[in-house]
Each structure stands twice: as structure tokens, then as C-alpha cells.
Write a protein that holds these residues in place. Sequence first.
Motif: not given
Length: 399
Positions: A154-157, A165-166, A192-195
Motif C-alpha cells: 500500500v503506497p501513501r503520498l 496528504v489528502s 490511485m484515485q485518493d490516499n
Amino acid sequence: MKKFSFLLVFSLLLFTACKKDHVDATNTKTLQSSINDMTASLSTIKQIKFNEALYILKTFGVEADGDVEELKALGKLIDGKKVPEILTLADGVAQKNGIEWASTAPPSLGEMNIFGDDKAKETDANDVKANSLSIITRPTGDDGTGAPTAIQVVPRLVDNAGNPVSFTGAGLEATLEVFSNGVKLSTAKNLMQDNNFKGFNLKFSSIPAAKVVDGKIDITVSVKTTAKTFKMSKIGLDVNASALKVPVVPKTDSTAVTQDPNAVIDPNNPTTTPATTADPNAATATPAAPKQPAADPKSTVSKFLSSVSSQNLKAAYDASSNPSWGSYESFSNPTSGFGSVKNVSVKNITTNGTTANGASVNATYDVTDKSGKTTSLKVTFGLKNVNGDWKISSYKINP
């Protein structure tokens, strides 16, 4: 005046008739021109969904490296197709890849442009402001012994403080690459459409066991925003060796291969020698009797299985004369050949029947591959007399 009006109407009709309602992928220029024509005939909402569909197909529907090659491959995929066909095709690709997108849903991917206009726009949902990318990995599944069958990646910006970030309504291209000892094993893509992106479910069964070194893999995830591509890697992730993809022990039967009927016996009817057609005009001659092997044919099968078990594959290959096994390199291949075998445990070997030219031997044994998986086999070996030695000429796995 009437003549002028007629000419004006005729010119407008001619202009309209020149607009394409299907894709022309003769070259990049005609591809873009035809897509622009098709887009212009749609409502604003339909235009956005059409562009999203093209992006889905370019990113996930074709296999190519680089934007230029992807565009060429996309052109081949949609050449001659109209808008409804393209939307339907994109629906299928999204469903196949587990992407939460549908042609009938509201716009959801920001502003898509397959022709490479990546300049940030005031309303560009893909212009996500972030500092870096983080990766969360966790084992999932159960092989029945408590060991995992996959890894969830699972990647997260995140921002400067490492906080997610939101953002919403984006269509960020996320790519997962899997390596072992520096060799790339697989690549997967998603949107990836959102976080709250669910990430990738990396199944061990999709990773070839023969290419995994020391039971560990490395992963690299990249996420492409409008302004920047973020990358993050994790090294030395453990895998469940018993769940990795392993080659099936060869099950080919060489009896379908054309061979000299005087040299091969049918393993299903070992006591019958195949008939030959004689030339009625030829002189009758008494053929020389073939040299009869001194050894029992089952001893050849026993030595063959022993050699495979000890990985003395050269000796095993020399004990055979089976066209379906091909060259020694093919026979000993560590992924698709006998090179994948770790151990053979023989339970029983019996000789069905023997003639001067051929024999049939049944063998029951367990094969353990290099991942530890054991398979029980019942095999009929056909053998032929080659200059007084028995050689395995066919291999048939029985139910």
C-alpha cells in the motif's frame, strides 16, 4: 443570394462529412485528429469519460515501454473503433485490473490527456502536492499452515512531516515492480484515485520460484503526479517458498511423434509389434536380428529416476532418446524441465512387456520440486532398443 446560401450549406455539410466518427491509427497525427473529431461530437461529460477511457486503455490495456510506444500500441488496439466500442473496451480493462472505474460513472480521474499534455491546470486533480512516498507492506492469506500466500503493498503520498496528504478525484498511475537479486520478476499497474488507495495484492503464486534468491524479494513502487513521479523501495521482503509459482513436471507423451515402428513399442500394448508395409516389388530379404539388450528395461528406468533425483541430469538425458524432451538445455531447464526436481522417491517399478525392439515399464513415485511441493505420479515409460541398450523413448503420466 440563394446561390450563396446553397454554397454555404454545402460547405458546412462537406466539413461535417470530413469529421471522423471512428479511430484512424494510420499514424500519430491521424490518431490525434480522429480522436479530436470524435470528442468534439460528445457532450462535456461524455468528453471527460471518453478521455478517461482512452487513458485506462493506454495505461492498462497495452504492453509497451514509454509514452510513444504505448500510444502506438493503443492505436493498434482501438483502430477503426467508435466511441461506444472504446468505452466498452475500457470497462473490460478496468474490471480485469481491479480498477474502480466505469464508463457510466461520473468523471473521477481528473483531466486526462493521452497525448502527453502534463502541464498543471487550475482544476487538475492529478497535481497533488506531496513531499515523498511511503510504503506499507503486510502479509495476507493463509496456505493452510499459517504461512501467508501474498503481500499487500500500500503506497501513501506524504507531506514533509510524513503525514498522508489528502486528495480525491485523481487518476495517478501507480506501478509496482518486483525484483530478486537485481532481476525484475514482474510489473503491475493500478490507479490511485485518493490516499485511501488499497494498493497491490502481490500473490506469491505469480512469482516464479526458480528466480527467487534466498527466499527474498525487493519491491519498488512509483506514483506519477502531474508535476513529479515519486518512488519508494523496500528490500529483502520474505516470501513463502511453498506458495511460489513452480513448474509442472513435464507431462508430454512422445508417442505422438513419428518414429521408426520397428524401433518403438506401444506402451499401452507392449506385446504387439507395429505392422510395417512391405513393397510387393522389392526382393525378399531376411533382416538382421537386432542386438538384444542384456539388461532388464526397468533397470534403465530406475537409473533414470535415480539420476534425476541426484540432479545428475546429463546421465538422465543420456538414458533417453525421447524427441519430445528436445535438447539437453530444454530437458534440464530449472523452470520447465527436470531441473526443477529436488528429489524422487520411487515406490514401485515393474516391466509390462518386452520384445526384441521395445519394452514398456510402469513406475510409481513421488516427485518433490525445489519449493518443497510433492506430487505422486504413475508413469508408463516406453523404451526402445538402441544398439543393444534400452533408451527411454516415451513418457506417459497415467491418471
